[in-house]
Design a protein around this motif. Sequence first.
Motif, PDB file in Angstrom:
ATOM      1  N   ARG A   1      -1.781   3.061  -4.320  1.00 28.01           N
ATOM      2  CA  ARG A   1      -1.276   2.885  -3.000  1.00 28.01           C
ATOM      3  C   ARG A   1      -0.452   4.064  -2.618  1.00 28.01           C
ATOM      4  N   MET A   2       0.456   4.276  -3.467  1.00 28.21           N
ATOM      5  CA  MET A   2       1.671   4.995  -3.306  1.00 28.21           C
ATOM      6  C   MET A   2       1.452   6.731  -3.440  1.00 28.21           C
ATOM      7  N   ARG A   3       0.060   6.710  -3.746  1.00 29.14           N
ATOM      8  CA  ARG A   3      -0.392   8.178  -4.076  1.00 29.14           C
ATOM      9  C   ARG A   3       0.599   8.784  -5.032  1.00 29.14           C
ATOM     10  N   ILE A   4       0.955   8.266  -6.015  1.00 29.86           N
ATOM     11  CA  ILE A   4       1.881   8.943  -7.201  1.00 29.86           C
ATOM     12  C   ILE A   4       0.563   9.204  -8.560  1.00 29.86           C
TER      13      ILE A   4
ATOM     14  N   ARG B   1       7.760   6.621   7.449  1.00 24.12           N
ATOM     15  CA  ARG B   1       7.532   5.239   6.401  1.00 24.12           C
ATOM     16  C   ARG B   1       6.322   5.141   6.016  1.00 24.12           C
ATOM     17  N   ILE B   2       5.142   5.341   6.840  1.00 22.52           N
ATOM     18  CA  ILE B   2       3.774   5.033   6.284  1.00 22.52           C
ATOM     19  C   ILE B   2       3.210   6.292   6.102  1.00 22.52           C
ATOM     20  N   ALA B   3       3.786   7.531   5.976  1.00 24.06           N
ATOM     21  CA  ALA B   3       3.119   8.686   5.426  1.00 24.06           C
ATOM     22  C   ALA B   3       3.200   8.544   4.002  1.00 24.06           C
TER      23      ALA B   3
ATOM     24  N   ARG C   1       5.844   7.795   0.309  1.00 24.46           N
ATOM     25  CA  ARG C   1       6.690   8.302  -0.355  1.00 24.46           C
ATOM     26  C   ARG C   1       6.544   9.172  -1.359  1.00 24.46           C
ATOM     27  N   ARG C   2       7.109  10.316  -1.103  1.00 28.56           N
ATOM     28  CA  ARG C   2       6.836  11.429  -1.925  1.00 28.56           C
ATOM     29  C   ARG C   2       8.251  11.704  -2.895  1.00 28.56           C
TER      30      ARG C   2
ATOM     31  N   MET D   1       9.768  17.426  -3.703  1.00 30.51           N
ATOM     32  CA  MET D   1       8.985  17.778  -2.415  1.00 30.51           C
ATOM     33  C   MET D   1       8.899  19.457  -2.536  1.00 30.51           C
TER      34      MET D   1
END
Lengths: 147, 182, 148
Positions: free
Chosen positions: C106-109, C19-21, C23-24, C29
């Motif tokens: 924040r979501m590294r998107i 959960r904290i790593a 969402r990709r 993937m």
Amino acid sequence: MTTVVHAIAGYFFMLLVLRVLARRPGSQMTPSDFVLVFLIGGVVLLATMENDRSETNAVLTVITVGICHRIVSHLKQRFPRVGALIDGTPLVLLKDGKWQTEAMGKAHVTDDDVMAAARSKGAKTLSQVKYAILERNGGISIIKNNG
Amino acid sequence: MPSADSESPTKPVEDSASRVDDDIAVGFDLAFQRRWWRFEFAVWTVFTTLVVLAMFGCFGRGHFAKARTAAHDGSLDVQYDRIERFGSPSVVTVTFGPRAIHGGKAQLWVSESLMNALGNQRVVPQPVEAILGDGGILYTFAATKPPATAEFALQPRAVGGANLQLRVPDSETVNARIFVMP
Amino acid sequence: MAPVLRAIFGYCFLILIVRIAGRRPGKQMTPFELVLIFFIGGCTLTAMVGDDRSLTNAVIQIVSIALTHLVIIWAKGRSAVFGRIVDGTPLVLMDHGKWHTETMNRMRIQGNDVIAMARDQGFAALDRIEYAILERNGEISIIPKSQE
């Protein structure tokens, strides 16, 4: 100590190996690709965990890998060059009815792979396809001709 | 007109999720998400601290875990891990001083915690004799002159604190507090 | 008792980590991320199984994990707040040509991820798109501009 170092080394080793291996479509992975993924993961896993089967060790290893991953994704976000290095860039495979043979050869994608992707998007022939693009995760995007 | 499935309960379809710009239904909640991000940051801070501590061996298998204790009369010197891990192999090294060896043998009494809590797997070298009693075991090794070293290979099988006591007969007792991580 | 606790702990710990790593995009993937998931699972597994490689232990732990999973699903159904904590909420990444930069960072998107997803759904460029939404499973939904 050793656990943490092994986990960091294992993470970057796996990153390197899978980056230099041919990019295979994540959603179109064949069983042999899956076997490879599990094999690589398992071998590195055994080396990392060594003979230490304690809960402490597992928690520390997982956390270490998580932190590595977070740092790498953070770097990707900050520096697009890092992103290109780690994930690669999208490659155009087919453009206006012409195969981009160099890209296809280097990326080990066959025209059958592109055809399969085109069919899954409902294109009957390649003449309906305007662009085919190999994405960074290995999936092939198909953009159809309008009309 | 009653149909066959009139018994099964139904509920009108409505967008329970909040809307963005009154246009698109997503359960989008930036306030919740900001709280979550703060939590996420806190967790990663704690995790990073844990890993840094682990690098130094605060959870065993590292520099901070190594400990050494000796009898003041010079009969015994013990190197051990003050933090062990459950089921994970480690070694306790015992060095006999000149006072401990006489008559071609060295004797060492070890408390029972060596066997039950710390899970002693083997003693190197093989003792000539092992005598039970006094809440522990008295090992007798054949020995000539110092330096002389014996090793115990441990594999702890109880989580928590353990107290390991070692002594050369008629000398001072050496006490090693060991904590076994899960 | 211990194997059950170890299994439950392993399950909950993995939920937290995943959960904290971050969402990709699930469909996006990369093979590396797949290996990583296997790796993380395997590390936890080693400690969960420990030295007890008996069939009894395997059955007990599998059942424990399955039951924990059921409890989590049940709790998600009962409480919306709990569901949001475990699964998160969908996040708007782009609407009407504007990136939501805070969310994306924040979501590294990256913008590229959204563009890739748009291409995957057959849109040639971003100006055909009204909304891009990061779903709870990490998928990016693309909603096209309505034809006018």
